[in-house]
Design a protein around this motif. Structure first.
Motif, mmCIF file in Angstrom:
data_model
loop_
_atom_site.group_PDB
_atom_site.id
_atom_site.type_symbol
_atom_site.label_atom_id
_atom_site.label_comp_id
_atom_site.label_asym_id
_atom_site.label_seq_id
_atom_site.Cartn_x
_atom_site.Cartn_y
_atom_site.Cartn_z
ATOM 1 N N GLN A 95 18.823 -46.561 121.764
ATOM 2 C CA GLN A 95 17.649 -46.873 121.214
ATOM 3 C C GLN A 95 17.212 -48.337 121.611
ATOM 4 O O GLN A 95 16.956 -48.844 122.504
ATOM 5 N N ARG B 86 19.205 -45.367 115.307
ATOM 6 C CA ARG B 86 18.722 -44.338 115.886
ATOM 7 C C ARG B 86 19.483 -44.464 116.907
ATOM 8 O O ARG B 86 19.821 -45.582 118.015
ATOM 9 N N THR B 87 19.732 -43.401 117.872
ATOM 10 C CA THR B 87 19.780 -43.343 119.787
ATOM 11 C C THR B 87 19.113 -42.382 119.959
ATOM 12 O O THR B 87 17.833 -42.123 119.799
ATOM 13 N N ARG B 88 19.139 -42.468 121.529
ATOM 14 C CA ARG B 88 18.287 -41.437 122.203
ATOM 15 C C ARG B 88 18.062 -39.653 121.962
ATOM 16 O O ARG B 88 16.757 -39.162 121.732
ATOM 17 N N HIS C 152 16.213 -39.993 118.290
ATOM 18 C CA HIS C 152 14.982 -40.448 118.661
ATOM 19 C C HIS C 152 14.132 -38.908 119.662
ATOM 20 O O HIS C 152 13.213 -38.626 118.343
ATOM 21 N N ASP D 204 13.435 -38.430 126.912
ATOM 22 C CA ASP D 204 14.567 -39.128 127.443
ATOM 23 C C ASP D 204 16.002 -38.902 128.148
ATOM 24 O O ASP D 204 16.470 -39.300 127.994
ATOM 25 N N GLY E 94 19.630 -49.120 127.274
ATOM 26 C CA GLY E 94 18.402 -48.977 126.633
ATOM 27 C C GLY E 94 17.515 -49.230 128.226
ATOM 28 O O GLY E 94 17.619 -49.323 129.145
ATOM 29 N N TYR F 18 8.875 -43.978 117.846
ATOM 30 C CA TYR F 18 9.960 -45.035 118.432
ATOM 31 C C TYR F 18 8.871 -46.784 117.453
ATOM 32 O O TYR F 18 10.261 -48.133 117.115
ATOM 33 N N ASP G 275 11.921 -48.199 115.376
ATOM 34 C CA ASP G 275 12.436 -49.021 115.123
ATOM 35 C C ASP G 275 12.492 -50.136 114.078
ATOM 36 O O ASP G 275 13.142 -50.899 114.234
#
Length: 385
Positions: free
Chosen positions: A58, A69-71, A74, A104, A111, A201, A205
């Motif tokens: 991410q 977080r990862t994809r 998220h 995604d 990323g 995000y 983030d």
């Protein structure tokens, strides 16, 4: 035993919500216990591409820590927000959830840096773009059925995934859907997911940036969006808030910001929908972009843009994050060069698509589908590392 009955769409759906799935590209019988959109959601969750999101960047490369977080996480967070807001706005929650979980799927390892590098490498072969790649994954690359490629999602879901109404030139089976998607205003559920993605995000983030130490709590106090949230938490929780450990203060502020932002989205969108008095999906399709009823208030939208600019300067362009990104770019460069010069190193079932789709597109499919750790493993193997 109580008689079983076919599930129906929520009776509470508004007239402007999507209710017609449009059928599938390949005809299938309806399922007794699930609606078409529920089946689409389940097909995405059970796909390999969805599982791989758990090991895709991410902001921070997966190996940097277990709590970032990862994809995948998220996508789950976006789907939770989208489904909750959809219920309040009387939109199709199943479709919103499906689009959020799928949004995604087409991302590369490492990323946005990975996507940008692969796009540059593909400049002479149609480029690379993660939304187009998501369409390719669900309609071609996933292999779960004996009689067709892809997941055979409904037409409404496929059009909802087309953020820009574009596909790669080799994906001619989707061209008619592209024309339909671009022929009118998009579905409300698609617009909602786009808003929820941005809300998720930006705030998450912030949290990961603070946890990593790349963002500084004291520095954020000078930002109006953050400082106002701090004041609200102080007022609400008093001395109890000030006595909390710093990580819990951060969680409390993030939770407050999300609540304020999502509430603003619901209130603003509700007011806009009431003004438009949309009585059918056809009325939605006749709207122009300036009439988009789904979104935050101008003040909140400005705050979100401001915090994104802060993240871009302080987190996304942090020297350590840039080094992580550059490391990923170099891996993708080498893998692309190696597999285009020696395509026989790719799995045979991947090689079979070369004659139809082109060498570079198939190599791009293969690399973009890798997780961070698998791409690194291939890189180290090919370089003797």
């Amino acid at each position: 035993m109580e008689q079983l009955r076919k599930p129906e769409l929520n009776d509470n759906l508004a007239a402007y919500a999507t209710s017609d799935s449009g059928g599938r590209l390949h005809d299938e019988p309806d399922q007794i216990f699930r609606t078409p959109f529920q089946r689409d959601r389940d097909r995405i969750i059970h796909s390999k591409a969805f599982r791989r999101l758990g090991y895709k960047t991410q902001v921070f490369v997966n190996s940097e820590g277990d709590n970032y977080r990862t994809r995948l996480t998220h996508s789950l967070e976006v789907s939770q927000i989208a489904r909750s807001v959809a219920a309040t706005l009387r939109l199709n929650g199943d479709l919103a959830e499906t689009l959020a979980l799928a949004h995604d799927l087409g991302h590369t390892p490492f990323g946005h840096a990975g996507q940008d590098r692969l796009h540059a490498l593909m400049q002479d072969a149609g480029g690379f773009e993660h939304n187009r790649q998501s369409m390719r994954i669900v309609s071609v690359l996933e292999e779960r059925y004996p009689f067709w490629e892809g997941l055979n999602l409904t037409r409404a879901t496929l059009k909802g995934m087309m953020k820009h109404g574009e596909v790669y030139s080799c994906d001619t089976h989707l061209l008619d859907l592209c024309k339909e998607r671009l022929s009118g205003f998009p579905a409300m559920e698609m617009l909602l997911v786009d808003c929820c993605d941005r809300i998720a995000y930006v705030h998450h983030d912030l949290e990961d940036g603070l946890d990593s130490g790349y963002l500084e709590f004291e520095d954020l106090k000078a930002h109006p969006y953050w400082s106002e949230a701090m004041r609200s938490c102080n007022d609400q929780y008093g001395e109890g808030f000030r006595a909390l450990r710093r990580p819990l203060q951060i969680r409390t502020i993030i939770r407050h910001l999300l609540n304020v932002c999502i509430t603003d989205l619901i209130v603003t969108s509700t007011q806009s929908l009431q003004k438009l008095q949309l009585l059918s999906v056809e009325a939605v399709r006749s709207l122009n972009p300036e009439q988009n009823p789904i979104g935050n208030s101008p003040a909140m939208a400005s705050s979100i843009r401001s915090i994104y600019e802060y993240l871009h300067k302080k987190l996304y362009r942090h020297p350590d994050v840039i080094r992580m990104s550059r490391r990923g770019e170099r891996m993708i460069e080498l893998l692309f060069r190696e597999f285009t010069s020696r395509p026989d190193m790719m799995p045979r079932h991947v090689q079979r698509r070369i004659d139809r789709d082109g060498l570079e597109r198939v190599v791009s499919d293969y690399i973009s589908g890798m997780t961070d750790r698998y791409a690194e493993k291939q890189f180290l193997y090919l370089t003797g590392g």
